[in-house]
Structures are given as structure tokens and as C-alpha cells.
Design a protein around this motif. Structure first.
Motif, PDB file in Angstrom:
ATOM      1  N   PRO A   1      20.913  67.738  31.676  1.00  0.00           N
ATOM      2  CA  PRO A   1      20.058  68.435  30.705  1.00  0.00           C
ATOM      3  C   PRO A   1      19.495  67.507  29.634  1.00  0.00           C
ATOM      4  CG  PRO A   1      22.372  68.935  30.323  1.00  0.00           C
ATOM      5  CD  PRO A   1      22.320  68.168  31.601  1.00  0.00           C
ATOM      6  N   ARG A   2      20.196  66.392  29.351  1.00  0.00           N
ATOM      7  CA  ARG A   2      19.729  65.425  28.367  1.00  0.00           C
ATOM      8  C   ARG A   2      19.874  64.024  28.952  1.00  0.00           C
ATOM      9  NH1 ARG A   2      22.596  66.697  22.686  1.00  0.00           N
ATOM     10  NH2 ARG A   2      21.171  65.036  22.059  1.00  0.00           N
ATOM     11  N   PHE A   3      18.887  63.177  28.691  1.00  0.00           N
ATOM     12  CA  PHE A   3      18.967  61.802  29.180  1.00  0.00           C
ATOM     13  C   PHE A   3      20.007  61.001  28.414  1.00  0.00           C
ATOM     14  CE2 PHE A   3      17.531  57.358  28.637  1.00  0.00           C
ATOM     15  CZ  PHE A   3      17.718  56.931  29.941  1.00  0.00           C
ATOM     16  N   LEU A   4      20.176  61.299  27.116  1.00  0.00           N
ATOM     17  CA  LEU A   4      21.086  60.521  26.280  1.00  0.00           C
ATOM     18  C   LEU A   4      21.855  61.447  25.358  1.00  0.00           C
ATOM     19  CD1 LEU A   4      22.077  57.735  25.287  1.00  0.00           C
ATOM     20  CD2 LEU A   4      20.167  57.747  23.659  1.00  0.00           C
ATOM     21  N   ASP A   5      23.178  61.338  25.389  1.00  0.00           N
ATOM     22  CA  ASP A   5      24.058  62.044  24.464  1.00  0.00           C
ATOM     23  C   ASP A   5      24.675  61.025  23.514  1.00  0.00           C
ATOM     24  OD1 ASP A   5      23.920  64.782  25.165  1.00  0.00           O
ATOM     25  OD2 ASP A   5      25.109  64.385  26.955  1.00  0.00           O
ATOM     26  N   LEU A   6      24.567  61.271  22.219  1.00  0.00           N
ATOM     27  CA  LEU A   6      25.149  60.396  21.204  1.00  0.00           C
ATOM     28  C   LEU A   6      26.281  61.138  20.498  1.00  0.00           C
ATOM     29  CD1 LEU A   6      21.905  58.878  19.626  1.00  0.00           C
ATOM     30  CD2 LEU A   6      23.386  57.856  21.366  1.00  0.00           C
ATOM     31  N   GLU A   7      27.343  60.419  20.202  1.00  0.00           N
ATOM     32  CA  GLU A   7      28.513  61.042  19.583  1.00  0.00           C
ATOM     33  C   GLU A   7      29.189  60.048  18.654  1.00  0.00           C
ATOM     34  OE1 GLU A   7      32.110  63.902  21.170  1.00  0.00           O
ATOM     35  OE2 GLU A   7      31.722  62.064  22.281  1.00  0.00           O
TER      36      GLU A   7
ATOM     37  N   SER B   1      50.665  52.050  14.024  1.00  0.00           N
ATOM     38  CA  SER B   1      49.473  52.895  13.989  1.00  0.00           C
ATOM     39  C   SER B   1      48.265  52.176  14.587  1.00  0.00           C
ATOM     40  CB  SER B   1      49.161  53.319  12.555  1.00  0.00           C
ATOM     41  OG  SER B   1      48.860  52.183  11.761  1.00  0.00           O
ATOM     42  N   SER B   2      47.369  52.968  15.154  1.00  0.00           N
ATOM     43  CA  SER B   2      46.089  52.486  15.671  1.00  0.00           C
ATOM     44  C   SER B   2      45.025  53.450  15.163  1.00  0.00           C
ATOM     45  CB  SER B   2      46.099  52.444  17.204  1.00  0.00           C
ATOM     46  OG  SER B   2      44.840  52.050  17.703  1.00  0.00           O
ATOM     47  N   LEU B   3      44.176  52.973  14.261  1.00  0.00           N
ATOM     48  CA  LEU B   3      43.174  53.821  13.623  1.00  0.00           C
ATOM     49  C   LEU B   3      41.798  53.207  13.810  1.00  0.00           C
ATOM     50  CD1 LEU B   3      45.039  54.499  10.246  1.00  0.00           C
ATOM     51  CD2 LEU B   3      44.972  55.980  12.257  1.00  0.00           C
ATOM     52  N   GLY B   4      40.801  54.064  13.999  1.00  0.00           N
ATOM     53  CA  GLY B   4      39.465  53.524  14.186  1.00  0.00           C
ATOM     54  C   GLY B   4      38.375  54.566  14.068  1.00  0.00           C
ATOM     55  N   ILE B   5      37.152  54.074  14.011  1.00  0.00           N
ATOM     56  CA  ILE B   5      35.962  54.911  14.045  1.00  0.00           C
ATOM     57  C   ILE B   5      35.004  54.282  15.053  1.00  0.00           C
ATOM     58  CG2 ILE B   5      36.145  55.812  11.696  1.00  0.00           C
ATOM     59  CD1 ILE B   5      34.159  53.652  10.821  1.00  0.00           C
ATOM     60  N   GLY B   6      34.114  55.106  15.603  1.00  0.00           N
ATOM     61  CA  GLY B   6      33.190  54.552  16.579  1.00  0.00           C
ATOM     62  C   GLY B   6      32.054  55.487  16.910  1.00  0.00           C
ATOM     63  N   ALA B   7      31.205  55.020  17.801  1.00  0.00           N
ATOM     64  CA  ALA B   7      30.068  55.800  18.272  1.00  0.00           C
ATOM     65  C   ALA B   7      29.929  55.586  19.770  1.00  0.00           C
ATOM     66  CB  ALA B   7      28.792  55.382  17.556  1.00  0.00           C
ATOM     67  N   ALA B   8      29.533  56.651  20.478  1.00  0.00           N
ATOM     68  CA  ALA B   8      29.404  56.613  21.932  1.00  0.00           C
ATOM     69  C   ALA B   8      27.999  57.029  22.332  1.00  0.00           C
ATOM     70  CB  ALA B   8      30.430  57.534  22.585  1.00  0.00           C
ATOM     71  N   ALA B   9      27.518  56.435  23.429  1.00  0.00           N
ATOM     72  CA  ALA B   9      26.239  56.809  24.032  1.00  0.00           C
ATOM     73  C   ALA B   9      26.473  57.003  25.519  1.00  0.00           C
ATOM     74  CB  ALA B   9      25.188  55.733  23.792  1.00  0.00           C
TER      75      ALA B   9
END
Length: 252
Positions: free
Chosen positions: A32-38, A68-76
């Protein structure tokens, strides 16, 4: 004959229902979508696998504990089909773990209790295939399988070393040493330092509710990250990164 027709009709209806259910669970149509960003937040545990006891007989006791393992990120994720995507991420991770050991000199003249607190920051880039299944209206189950590459940008190793040694007069002398060298490619790390780059297995799963998702992930390093600076030893231990975490995401 009448009952055979009823049975055949029932079986046809059952197969039709199963087929419809399978089509709704796995949609083979176009994405339904070519690109999903999260964007996502990551929280879990990190540690290493090691073979220190097998390499160094001077180590009499040892314990490796996750931190502990903590992080932030972005996915495509690029849509190949409705059920399949090709995804990548960029994550900033801060990992911690502990090592405690008892070391005895070959001649038994000294003994040390050593406490190491390791911290490392990584930029992590996974690349994976994403398999997507429809559970209910606007609810999806996602499974990611692929590999990651990571690069260490900084870190430290806090060393607390408590030693007892017999001097030439036969007296027992105790010393306490506390230092904090770097984690990567530092001559002052205990036994070995650590290579900055790593590559390994990336597995993840999540449930997507509209724009939000909750899930879990795991990473296991393939590369031996142990590094002996300046050739100061002839034995190099085998050390691999391992981490697991929960994730919370928001689709843009």
C-alpha cells in the motif's frame, strides 16, 4: 448419495473459509505504501560472550553480567509486496556490562579481585527483510531477519583492582587501583581492548497497531571484537557482542 453431497458441500465451504482466512493473514497484493518511516525507542540488556577462562589459567573465578542497553533510532522499510519489505535502520546505542574475576599469579605470590565496568556507544545499521502478516483490521505482525553493522564511537572501562601480594620480607601488602581507560583500541584496558566495528545477526518482531508498534529485537555479533594493542600478548580471546531489547515505535 444425499449425505455425500452434504459432506462435499461442507468440505468446499470449509476450504473456501480457510482460503479466505489465509488470504487475509498473508496479503500477496502490492504494497500500500512504497516507503514506511518509523522512529523508535530501544531498551534492553547487553553483554558479551567470551572464553577468558579457557585462555588464561591464572583466572580462577569469573562472572560476566549483562547491563543496560538503551537507544533511539529510525527505520525505513521499502514495500516490495504487501507481505514483504526491505528495511534498514540507523540506531544510536549505549551498552553496559560487567566482568568480575579473581586472578592468581603462577607462583601463588599474589591474588587480585578485579571488577570491570564496561560502557560502549555504537552507531548501528541493520539491513533486513521484513515479513508482514495481518492479524486483525489495522493490526499487523512484523518479523525482521537480516544482519547489522555497528561502529563504536566511544566508551570506557572502569577498573577496580584489589590486590594482595607477599613482599620480600614475607609481609602481606594490599593495594587498590582504580582507573578508567577507553573501551576501544586503548592500551590500558584489562587483558584486551575492543575493535570498533562489528557485524552480526539481526532478528526482530513487533505488533503494529495503527501508527504505534511494540516488539522485541536481538543482535548477536559474528566478529571477534577482542583487540590486543601493540602485540602485548600472544593469546587473543574470543569475544562477541550480544544484546536483546524491547522496542516502542511510531510510524510517521
Amino acid at each position: 448419495m444425499k449425505y455425500n453431497k452434504i459432506i462435499m458441500g461442507f468440505l468446499a465451504l470449509l476450504l473456501s473459509a480457510l482460503s479466505a482466512s489465509a488470504q487475509s493473514f498473508v496479503d500477496y497484493g502490492p504494497a500500500p505504501r512504497f516507503l514506511d518511516l518509523e522512529v523508535k525507542a530501544i531498551a534492553g540488556r547487553a553483554m558479551i560472550t567470551e572464553n577468558y577462562l579457557g585462555c588464561f589459567p591464572q583466572i580462577s573465578q569469573m562472572n560476566t553480567s549483562p547491563g543496560s542497553s538503551l537507544g533511539i533510532g529510525a527505520a525505513a522499510v521499502f514495500g516490495i509486496r504487501n507481505w514483504l519489505g526491505l528495511g534498514t535502520e540507523i540506531n544510536l546505542m549505549r551498552n553496559h556490562y560487567r566482568i568480575d574475576m579473581a586472578v592468581t599469579a603462577d607462583d601463588g605470590s599474589s591474588m587480585s579481585n578485579i571488577f570491570l565496568r564496561n560502557s560502549a556507544t555504537y552507531i548501528e545499521i541493520p539491513l533486513y527483510l521484513q515479513f508482514r502478516f495481518n492479524i486483525a483490521s489495522n493490526v499487523r505482525w512484523r518479523v525482521d531477519a537480516g544482519f547489522y553493522w555497528a561502529y563504536g564511537t566511544g566508551g570506557s572501562q572502569r577498573q577496580d583492582i584489589y590486590s594482595a601480594q607477599v613482599n620480600q620480607l614475607g609481609q602481606l601488602v594490599s593495594t587498590v587501583i582504580t582507573t578508567k581507560p577507553g573501551y576501544f583500541s586503548d592500551d590500558d584496558t584489562f587483558i584486551n581492548s575492543h575493535r570498533r566495528s562489528d557485524i552480526g545477526l539481526h532478528l526482530a518482531t513487533s505488533i503494529q497497531f495503527g501508527r504505534f508498534s511494540v516488539g522485541g529485537r536481538m543482535g548477536l555479533g559474528f566478529k571477534n571484537i577482542a583487540y590486543i594493542p601493540g602485540g602485548r600478548g600472544i593469546i587473543t580471546p574470543n569475544i562477541h557482542n550480544f544484546n536483546y531489547a524491547l522496542t516502542l515505535g511510531y510510524r510517521l
